[in-house]
Design a protein around this motif. Sequence first.
Motif, PDB file in Angstrom:
ATOM      1  N   ARG A  35       0.834  -1.207   0.000  1.00 31.87           N
ATOM      2  CA  ARG A  35       0.000   0.000   0.000  1.00 31.87           C
ATOM      3  C   ARG A  35       0.871   1.261   0.000  1.00 31.87           C
ATOM      4  O   ARG A  35       0.567   2.244  -0.683  1.00 31.87           O
ATOM      5  CB  ARG A  35      -0.939  -0.010   1.202  1.00 31.87           C
ATOM      6  CG  ARG A  35      -2.038  -1.042   1.071  1.00 31.87           C
ATOM      7  CD  ARG A  35      -3.008  -0.992   2.244  1.00 31.87           C
ATOM      8  NE  ARG A  35      -4.083  -1.967   2.043  1.00 31.87           N
ATOM      9  CZ  ARG A  35      -4.536  -2.768   2.980  1.00 31.87           C
ATOM     10  NH1 ARG A  35      -4.043  -2.723   4.219  1.00 31.87           N
ATOM     11  NH2 ARG A  35      -5.509  -3.615   2.722  1.00 31.87           N
ATOM     12  N   LEU A  36       1.965   1.231   0.755  1.00 29.02           N
ATOM     13  CA  LEU A  36       2.884   2.364   0.807  1.00 29.02           C
ATOM     14  C   LEU A  36       3.532   2.584  -0.566  1.00 29.02           C
ATOM     15  O   LEU A  36       3.634   3.719  -1.041  1.00 29.02           O
ATOM     16  CB  LEU A  36       3.963   2.129   1.868  1.00 29.02           C
ATOM     17  CG  LEU A  36       5.013   3.232   2.015  1.00 29.02           C
ATOM     18  CD1 LEU A  36       4.377   4.511   2.563  1.00 29.02           C
ATOM     19  CD2 LEU A  36       6.146   2.764   2.913  1.00 29.02           C
ATOM     20  N   TYR A  37       3.967   1.518  -1.204  1.00 23.53           N
ATOM     21  CA  TYR A  37       4.602   1.626  -2.526  1.00 23.53           C
ATOM     22  C   TYR A  37       3.619   2.172  -3.554  1.00 23.53           C
ATOM     23  O   TYR A  37       4.006   2.913  -4.455  1.00 23.53           O
ATOM     24  CB  TYR A  37       5.164   0.282  -2.983  1.00 23.53           C
ATOM     25  CG  TYR A  37       6.228  -0.274  -2.060  1.00 23.53           C
ATOM     26  CD1 TYR A  37       6.933   0.542  -1.175  1.00 23.53           C
ATOM     27  CD2 TYR A  37       6.526  -1.617  -2.060  1.00 23.53           C
ATOM     28  CE1 TYR A  37       7.901   0.035  -0.321  1.00 23.53           C
ATOM     29  CE2 TYR A  37       7.496  -2.143  -1.218  1.00 23.53           C
ATOM     30  CZ  TYR A  37       8.174  -1.313  -0.344  1.00 23.53           C
ATOM     31  OH  TYR A  37       9.131  -1.813   0.495  1.00 23.53           O
ATOM     32  N   GLU A  38       2.361   1.833  -3.389  1.00 22.61           N
ATOM     33  CA  GLU A  38       1.342   2.389  -4.282  1.00 22.61           C
ATOM     34  C   GLU A  38       1.200   3.895  -4.021  1.00 22.61           C
ATOM     35  O   GLU A  38       1.080   4.679  -4.953  1.00 22.61           O
ATOM     36  CB  GLU A  38       0.003   1.676  -4.088  1.00 22.61           C
ATOM     37  CG  GLU A  38      -1.069   2.164  -5.046  1.00 22.61           C
ATOM     38  CD  GLU A  38      -2.400   1.452  -4.860  1.00 22.61           C
ATOM     39  OE1 GLU A  38      -3.325   1.803  -5.613  1.00 22.61           O
ATOM     40  OE2 GLU A  38      -2.524   0.583  -3.977  1.00 22.61           O
ATOM     41  N   GLU A  39       1.224   4.305  -2.752  1.00 24.03           N
ATOM     42  CA  GLU A  39       1.161   5.728  -2.406  1.00 24.03           C
ATOM     43  C   GLU A  39       2.298   6.504  -3.057  1.00 24.03           C
ATOM     44  O   GLU A  39       2.109   7.619  -3.524  1.00 24.03           O
ATOM     45  CB  GLU A  39       1.263   5.914  -0.883  1.00 24.03           C
ATOM     46  CG  GLU A  39      -0.036   6.093  -0.168  1.00 24.03           C
ATOM     47  CD  GLU A  39       0.201   6.342   1.315  1.00 24.03           C
ATOM     48  OE1 GLU A  39       0.860   7.364   1.655  1.00 24.03           O
ATOM     49  OE2 GLU A  39      -0.273   5.518   2.114  1.00 24.03           O
ATOM     50  N   TYR A  40       3.488   5.927  -3.062  1.00 23.21           N
ATOM     51  CA  TYR A  40       4.654   6.563  -3.660  1.00 23.21           C
ATOM     52  C   TYR A  40       4.677   6.440  -5.186  1.00 23.21           C
ATOM     53  O   TYR A  40       5.572   6.969  -5.823  1.00 23.21           O
ATOM     54  CB  TYR A  40       5.955   5.984  -3.080  1.00 23.21           C
ATOM     55  CG  TYR A  40       6.378   6.640  -1.792  1.00 23.21           C
ATOM     56  CD1 TYR A  40       7.314   7.662  -1.785  1.00 23.21           C
ATOM     57  CD2 TYR A  40       5.837   6.231  -0.570  1.00 23.21           C
ATOM     58  CE1 TYR A  40       7.713   8.273  -0.605  1.00 23.21           C
ATOM     59  CE2 TYR A  40       6.229   6.830   0.619  1.00 23.21           C
ATOM     60  CZ  TYR A  40       7.165   7.852   0.600  1.00 23.21           C
ATOM     61  OH  TYR A  40       7.549   8.451   1.768  1.00 23.21           O
ATOM     62  N   GLY A  41       3.730   5.728  -5.742  1.00 23.43           N
ATOM     63  CA  GLY A  41       3.664   5.579  -7.190  1.00 23.43           C
ATOM     64  C   GLY A  41       4.639   4.567  -7.752  1.00 23.43           C
ATOM     65  O   GLY A  41       4.894   4.550  -8.951  1.00 23.43           O
ATOM     66  N   LEU A  42       5.189   3.713  -6.883  1.00 27.16           N
ATOM     67  CA  LEU A  42       6.148   2.715  -7.353  1.00 27.16           C
ATOM     68  C   LEU A  42       5.447   1.584  -8.094  1.00 27.16           C
ATOM     69  O   LEU A  42       6.047   0.959  -8.976  1.00 27.16           O
ATOM     70  CB  LEU A  42       6.961   2.159  -6.180  1.00 27.16           C
ATOM     71  CG  LEU A  42       7.701   3.196  -5.322  1.00 27.16           C
ATOM     72  CD1 LEU A  42       8.478   2.508  -4.218  1.00 27.16           C
ATOM     73  CD2 LEU A  42       8.597   4.070  -6.176  1.00 27.16           C
ATOM     74  N   THR A  52     -11.125  -3.228  -5.311  1.00 24.70           N
ATOM     75  CA  THR A  52     -10.126  -4.189  -4.856  1.00 24.70           C
ATOM     76  C   THR A  52      -8.900  -4.134  -5.756  1.00 24.70           C
ATOM     77  O   THR A  52      -9.018  -4.106  -6.983  1.00 24.70           O
ATOM     78  CB  THR A  52     -10.715  -5.623  -4.887  1.00 24.70           C
ATOM     79  OG1 THR A  52     -11.910  -5.631  -4.103  1.00 24.70           O
ATOM     80  CG2 THR A  52      -9.725  -6.640  -4.367  1.00 24.70           C
ATOM     81  N   ARG A  53      -7.724  -4.114  -5.137  1.00 22.37           N
ATOM     82  CA  ARG A  53      -6.475  -4.096  -5.897  1.00 22.37           C
ATOM     83  C   ARG A  53      -6.254  -5.456  -6.561  1.00 22.37           C
ATOM     84  O   ARG A  53      -6.430  -6.492  -5.933  1.00 22.37           O
ATOM     85  CB  ARG A  53      -5.293  -3.789  -4.985  1.00 22.37           C
ATOM     86  CG  ARG A  53      -5.272  -2.398  -4.417  1.00 22.37           C
ATOM     87  CD  ARG A  53      -4.126  -2.286  -3.410  1.00 22.37           C
ATOM     88  NE  ARG A  53      -4.034  -0.966  -2.836  1.00 22.37           N
ATOM     89  CZ  ARG A  53      -4.694  -0.575  -1.743  1.00 22.37           C
ATOM     90  NH1 ARG A  53      -5.476  -1.417  -1.098  1.00 22.37           N
ATOM     91  NH2 ARG A  53      -4.552   0.658  -1.291  1.00 22.37           N
ATOM     92  N   ARG A  54      -5.777  -5.408  -7.806  1.00 20.78           N
ATOM     93  CA  ARG A  54      -5.405  -6.617  -8.539  1.00 20.78           C
ATOM     94  C   ARG A  54      -4.016  -6.403  -9.125  1.00 20.78           C
ATOM     95  O   ARG A  54      -3.797  -5.518  -9.949  1.00 20.78           O
ATOM     96  CB  ARG A  54      -6.399  -6.924  -9.667  1.00 20.78           C
ATOM     97  CG  ARG A  54      -7.747  -7.350  -9.190  1.00 20.78           C
ATOM     98  CD  ARG A  54      -7.659  -8.735  -8.586  1.00 20.78           C
ATOM     99  NE  ARG A  54      -8.957  -9.124  -8.048  1.00 20.78           N
ATOM    100  CZ  ARG A  54      -9.123  -9.962  -7.074  1.00 20.78           C
ATOM    101  NH1 ARG A  54      -8.078 -10.540  -6.522  1.00 20.78           N
ATOM    102  NH2 ARG A  54     -10.310 -10.268  -6.640  1.00 20.78           N
ATOM    103  N   TYR A  55      -3.065  -7.192  -8.661  1.00 21.88           N
ATOM    104  CA  TYR A  55      -1.675  -7.069  -9.071  1.00 21.88           C
ATOM    105  C   TYR A  55      -1.396  -7.983 -10.260  1.00 21.88           C
ATOM    106  O   TYR A  55      -1.912  -9.093 -10.348  1.00 21.88           O
ATOM    107  CB  TYR A  55      -0.745  -7.419  -7.905  1.00 21.88           C
ATOM    108  CG  TYR A  55      -0.844  -6.423  -6.768  1.00 21.88           C
ATOM    109  CD1 TYR A  55       0.038  -5.363  -6.674  1.00 21.88           C
ATOM    110  CD2 TYR A  55      -1.847  -6.535  -5.808  1.00 21.88           C
ATOM    111  CE1 TYR A  55      -0.058  -4.438  -5.649  1.00 21.88           C
ATOM    112  CE2 TYR A  55      -1.954  -5.617  -4.780  1.00 21.88           C
ATOM    113  CZ  TYR A  55      -1.059  -4.568  -4.707  1.00 21.88           C
ATOM    114  OH  TYR A  55      -1.170  -3.650  -3.702  1.00 21.88           O
ATOM    115  N   ASP A  59       3.492  -5.917 -12.169  1.00 21.22           N
ATOM    116  CA  ASP A  59       3.628  -5.331 -10.821  1.00 21.22           C
ATOM    117  C   ASP A  59       4.616  -6.133  -9.982  1.00 21.22           C
ATOM    118  O   ASP A  59       5.438  -5.560  -9.257  1.00 21.22           O
ATOM    119  CB  ASP A  59       2.267  -5.279 -10.107  1.00 21.22           C
ATOM    120  CG  ASP A  59       1.285  -4.326 -10.754  1.00 21.22           C
ATOM    121  OD1 ASP A  59       1.711  -3.256 -11.247  1.00 21.22           O
ATOM    122  OD2 ASP A  59       0.082  -4.646 -10.765  1.00 21.22           O
ATOM    123  N   LEU A  60       4.547  -7.455 -10.069  1.00 22.97           N
ATOM    124  CA  LEU A  60       5.460  -8.298  -9.292  1.00 22.97           C
ATOM    125  C   LEU A  60       6.907  -8.135  -9.754  1.00 22.97           C
ATOM    126  O   LEU A  60       7.830  -8.105  -8.930  1.00 22.97           O
ATOM    127  CB  LEU A  60       5.026  -9.760  -9.360  1.00 22.97           C
ATOM    128  CG  LEU A  60       3.672 -10.075  -8.695  1.00 22.97           C
ATOM    129  CD1 LEU A  60       3.297 -11.531  -8.924  1.00 22.97           C
ATOM    130  CD2 LEU A  60       3.702  -9.736  -7.216  1.00 22.97           C
TER     131      LEU A  60
END
Length: 169
Positions: A35-42, A52-55, A59-60
């Motif tokens: 969730r943090l990496y998503e906040e940072y746009g990584l 719902t998030r789907r990776y 992404d992996l």
Amino acid sequence: MAAESGRDADLPSVRGVYSISVAAELSGFGIAALRLYEEYGLITPLRTGGGTRRYSDHDLARLERVAELIDSGVNLVGIGRVLDLEHRTGELERDNRRLAADNAQLRAEQTPATETDPDATHLGADPDQPASPASETTRTNHPRRQAGQRPRRRESSPQARATGERGHH
């Protein structure tokens, strides 16, 4: 699956199929870190209609690169910049390959024209070579300056000398 047949098999899929808990398990990161990496746009996982998030495999793979950069001591802001630069570099490399292929094709199309039409040789001429015999004589009629020699000033007309103007030839 027919739509994927034209894609490069080495590229990870961008189709979001993994839930956050599965992505956490596969990547080795915790759910809070994802969730943090998503906040940072990584990473930017896809979202379902319900949010719902789907990776995806993409992404992996990106999370794997994030882990490498963290191990190298890069902070999250720096990781974002590195990932952006790597992405932009990849785009530029693809553009360069496409342009090189386009240039090769244009040269291949141009070569037959120069072999059959002697007047068409200027199209593919080497810029360091004279374009025609006339330019060669023009080039040799001008004396070369010796090293350290100053260029001669152009003579101006008597009328220009009287008014203080210099000739612009």
